[in-house]
Design a protein around this motif. Sequence first.
Motif, PDB file in Angstrom:
ATOM      1  N   SER A  73       0.670  -1.431  -0.171  1.00  0.00           N
ATOM      2  CA  SER A  73      -0.133  -0.218  -0.230  1.00  0.00           C
ATOM      3  C   SER A  73       1.373   1.022   0.122  1.00  0.00           C
ATOM      4  O   SER A  73       0.497   2.563  -0.444  1.00  0.00           O
ATOM      5  CB  SER A  73      -0.624   0.256   1.362  1.00  0.00           C
ATOM      6  N   GLU A  75       4.086   1.385  -0.897  1.00  0.00           N
ATOM      7  CA  GLU A  75       4.520   1.360  -2.302  1.00  0.00           C
ATOM      8  C   GLU A  75       3.406   2.124  -3.124  1.00  0.00           C
ATOM      9  O   GLU A  75       4.232   3.080  -3.721  1.00  0.00           O
ATOM     10  CB  GLU A  75       5.009   0.467  -2.546  1.00  0.00           C
ATOM     11  N   TYR A  76       2.279   1.468  -3.319  1.00  0.00           N
ATOM     12  CA  TYR A  76       1.328   2.153  -4.017  1.00  0.00           C
ATOM     13  C   TYR A  76       1.358   3.578  -3.473  1.00  0.00           C
ATOM     14  O   TYR A  76       1.193   4.792  -4.736  1.00  0.00           O
ATOM     15  CB  TYR A  76       0.664   1.595  -4.191  1.00  0.00           C
ATOM     16  N   THR A  83      -0.909   6.687   3.477  1.00  0.00           N
ATOM     17  CA  THR A  83      -1.292   4.979   3.989  1.00  0.00           C
ATOM     18  C   THR A  83      -1.747   4.932   4.726  1.00  0.00           C
ATOM     19  O   THR A  83      -2.591   3.927   5.019  1.00  0.00           O
ATOM     20  CB  THR A  83       0.031   4.810   4.057  1.00  0.00           C
ATOM     21  N   ARG A 412       8.827   4.282  -7.952  1.00  0.00           N
ATOM     22  CA  ARG A 412       7.373   4.980  -8.022  1.00  0.00           C
ATOM     23  C   ARG A 412       7.934   6.287  -7.229  1.00  0.00           C
ATOM     24  O   ARG A 412       8.627   6.365  -6.106  1.00  0.00           O
ATOM     25  CB  ARG A 412       5.974   4.453  -7.552  1.00  0.00           C
ATOM     26  N   SER A 419       2.945   7.685  -7.006  1.00  0.00           N
ATOM     27  CA  SER A 419       2.373   6.127  -8.152  1.00  0.00           C
ATOM     28  C   SER A 419       3.054   6.641  -9.684  1.00  0.00           C
ATOM     29  O   SER A 419       2.272   5.342 -10.202  1.00  0.00           O
ATOM     30  CB  SER A 419       0.831   6.027  -8.025  1.00  0.00           C
ATOM     31  N   ARG A 457       6.061   0.638 -17.603  1.00  0.00           N
ATOM     32  CA  ARG A 457       4.454  -0.491 -17.372  1.00  0.00           C
ATOM     33  C   ARG A 457       5.075  -1.320 -18.750  1.00  0.00           C
ATOM     34  O   ARG A 457       4.917  -2.582 -18.587  1.00  0.00           O
ATOM     35  CB  ARG A 457       3.700   0.234 -17.255  1.00  0.00           C
TER      36      ARG A 457
ATOM     37  N   LEU B 147      -6.038  -3.235  -3.253  1.00  0.00           N
ATOM     38  CA  LEU B 147      -5.161  -2.793  -2.272  1.00  0.00           C
ATOM     39  C   LEU B 147      -6.027  -2.321  -0.816  1.00  0.00           C
ATOM     40  O   LEU B 147      -7.045  -1.676  -1.048  1.00  0.00           O
ATOM     41  CB  LEU B 147      -4.057  -2.028  -2.194  1.00  0.00           C
ATOM     42  N   TRP B 266     -10.330   5.777  -8.375  1.00  0.00           N
ATOM     43  CA  TRP B 266      -8.412   6.536  -7.986  1.00  0.00           C
ATOM     44  C   TRP B 266      -8.832   7.996  -7.394  1.00  0.00           C
ATOM     45  O   TRP B 266      -7.645   8.354  -6.489  1.00  0.00           O
ATOM     46  CB  TRP B 266      -8.398   6.397  -9.817  1.00  0.00           C
ATOM     47  N   ARG B 311      -3.544  -4.517  -9.507  1.00  0.00           N
ATOM     48  CA  ARG B 311      -2.906  -5.138  -8.353  1.00  0.00           C
ATOM     49  C   ARG B 311      -2.458  -6.224  -7.496  1.00  0.00           C
ATOM     50  O   ARG B 311      -2.929  -6.668  -6.320  1.00  0.00           O
ATOM     51  CB  ARG B 311      -3.041  -3.727  -7.339  1.00  0.00           C
ATOM     52  N   GLU B 337      -4.380   1.522 -15.276  1.00  0.00           N
ATOM     53  CA  GLU B 337      -5.114   2.658 -13.843  1.00  0.00           C
ATOM     54  C   GLU B 337      -5.495   3.638 -14.914  1.00  0.00           C
ATOM     55  O   GLU B 337      -4.892   4.788 -14.923  1.00  0.00           O
ATOM     56  CB  GLU B 337      -3.701   2.895 -13.941  1.00  0.00           C
TER      57      GLU B 337
END
Lengths: 524, 341
Positions: A73, A75-76, A83, A412, A419, A457, B147, B266, B311, B337
Amino acid sequence: MQAFSNLLEQLYYTSSHNAKAALIIDYLTQTPDPDRGWAIAAIAGTLRFDFFKRNTIKQLILERVDPVLFDMSYEYVGEMSETVAHLWPESEKQDQPLPLLSEIIDQFASASRQSVPSILAGYLNSMDAAQRWALIKLGTRGLRVGVSARSIKQILARYGDKPVEEIERLWHGVAPPYTELLAWLEGKAEAPDISDQITFSPVMLSHPLAIEDVLPWQCKQWQVEHKFDGIRVQLVIQGEDKALFSRNADDISHTFPDLLEQVSGEAVIDGELLVMHDGNVAPFNDLQQRLNKKKPSKKLMQTHPAGLIAYDILKLDNNSLVDLPLSKRRTYLLDWVKEQSSQRIKLSDTLNAESEEALRSLHQHASDDLAVEGLMLKRVDSIYTPGRPKGQWYKWKRDPKLVDAVIMYAQRGHGKRSSYYSDFTFGAWQGEKLLPIGKAYSGFTDEELKKLDNWVRRNSMGRFGPVREVKKELVVEVAFDAVHPSTRHKSGVAMRFPRINRIRWDKPASEADTLDNVMDLIER
Amino acid sequence: MHPQEWMSVEPPGLYCKPADIYIDPMQPVAHAIVTHGHADHARSGHGTVYASDDTIAIMQTRYGEEMAEKTLGLAMGEIKQFGDPDDPVLISLHPAGHILGSCQVRIEYRGKVLVVSGDYKRRPDPTCDLFEVIPCDVFITEATFALPVFTHPPIEHEIDKLLTSVAVFPDRCHLIGAYALGKCQRVILGLRNAGYSKPLYLHGALIKLCDFYQSRGIELGKLIPVSEVEDKKTLTGEIVIAPPSALADRWSRSLPNLRTVMASGWMQIRARARQRLVELPLIISDHCDWPELLQTIAEVNPQEVWVTHGREDALVHQSTKMGYTTKALRLIGYDDEDETG
């Protein structure tokens, strides 16, 4: 706390400076002392202590959330406070209003170390996600809501209808929660008296030079100096009271007691901090050993003694000199340096450049000295103006060095770039193998960032935790200020301030530079 | 026979060999099943497309009548036989709750059942049927919001945020970025259900699909194309809806005193909203949030879970912890995304 959390939330999503200013002014009008002053301190970054450490928060959340999921989480999301705000288990909403901002600050200020985690957990339990986010940002002093320390002063000036210079002058003599300052701004009291305090004076900054700025060259109008590769400091001496400030007004006296020992008198000096051996200035690499050491050892101070190259003087014997032209200030500076009679307090020499050719030649050769990273050009009639006034001072950095390197890994980014894949490790060839030679986080536009992110990506080969390994296909032109030999890196080189200069979508990876090419750029 | 013997990931997408059919292929193929009409799942140029009638109609609305050589509409639950008649593959579609026409694909072969969820959600949505839990051996789930930071608030809560903002800023024009298919209509219905009866103003790219929804009996109230508004200043205080790409586009500059709003799952991540210069983020998603993904796996209770686009790592981790044999399927090409969140 409720009002403060609302304010942060709104500031975060507001882009225009004017709208942000309006929000803050509205908050100042609606909110009583001392809460509003604490809010100002939080935004301006002048809170003096962390309420809790990031590690404390991390421990608390790991007691509540699977560590693997937390890492993924984090990291995202790219930001600890958000977070945790999202991951913290939602408990039954309590109807009790949250305490005042000042009550929360007082409680953390007086809490014992052992009790901090339970106080923090208690608050996080009683808050919603947005409030948790605000509390964690506040407590770790990293607000990042797009209001700089400089703009908060401008907003205060607008609030009190006072010149911003007045606020800048007082700023470092007043402390949160700024009750006196706010009373003065509202016309309810005299300006706070700061005459007996050792304070930082806001510094004058330069613009990067485009050579046309100073053409046609008239050497009589300009003072030319070396731009030293150290850190900018302000030395404040009032007899026995002395302090050394970084250019962001952090008091770094404790890190450099050996420098403060060398000076005396009553003055405010603007200069460059560097390591000096018997009057010889050492390169930045040496100074690096001294930075961020709260209490340097005797031995370190002997092997890496700190010195100062003085280039300006703001105050002498209680007289402010800032309104005098540079040429005049320099005569006072000369006298002060002479009086110090220390090998480690040097004057920044002026250089002769009678023609444009001579100036260009100086620039080209400036970096023959490893402690120098270019030239400074200052108008001789410039008065010392805080901020970055136009047309007065210029910095002319030496041309960066360039290599073509291959992107190897991506990670990231954080904050604004959360992100997006925005942190890149790049490498140079050694035979058939690529060896990582550095990391870059900047140099590209937002548009290019999106393209890079997309490329990562599509060309990802594997993951190591937050790091993605990518196909070794994309070449970037990396610009950097210098490269040093390093035993800490497998490639044997360490770059100073690498950034991505250009993305070479066109260039095949096999044509990127070799490690030998990079080694050749090391200056000895 | 274990489904991994007859279901594989090929360059065009998920492939069922004994039926010689792809699911949501990225490239033109001879036989394709399309789960729903979003552009990253529904491409044009296939030989035969099998899908729900609504999905076929949506694809034709977007790509024209010629979007495939042949189309075959399947009713929900209708079983269709593929492959060798003596060794048949039985395929049927079931509601996925994602958008109008969206479905899951159930594939049965030699005594084993595999279900491809497509994109799905569990919240009630007046524009489509509720997700159906189908018992199976292998459940292939999407992982867009997989997540634990993603927990979607009720849509009523987000619509309320929007209406409060409209009331607090009567001198501003609220421009909502919403994906043309599904999200746009859901936002409109959300506003109507909250009692907002004024006309809503639409970007040209949204009109065809809104018309299509209305033709399927989904009442969206009075909609006016922005292009028909002569004096754009009169949009002060009104709500305009546009595709997300139009938020920062030249198109939006003609609107007065904008307040930019975006409706997407998002929007839960602050930086995502900031990156798009969104002033009012609305967390409205057509996918499952984290608790719903876990709830679904537990309810479907398959032998194995395969995780696709999104994810994957987190869901693979959690589903394994829940006791299911789980693996990630690396499907390339789905916008994991993008704006369809």
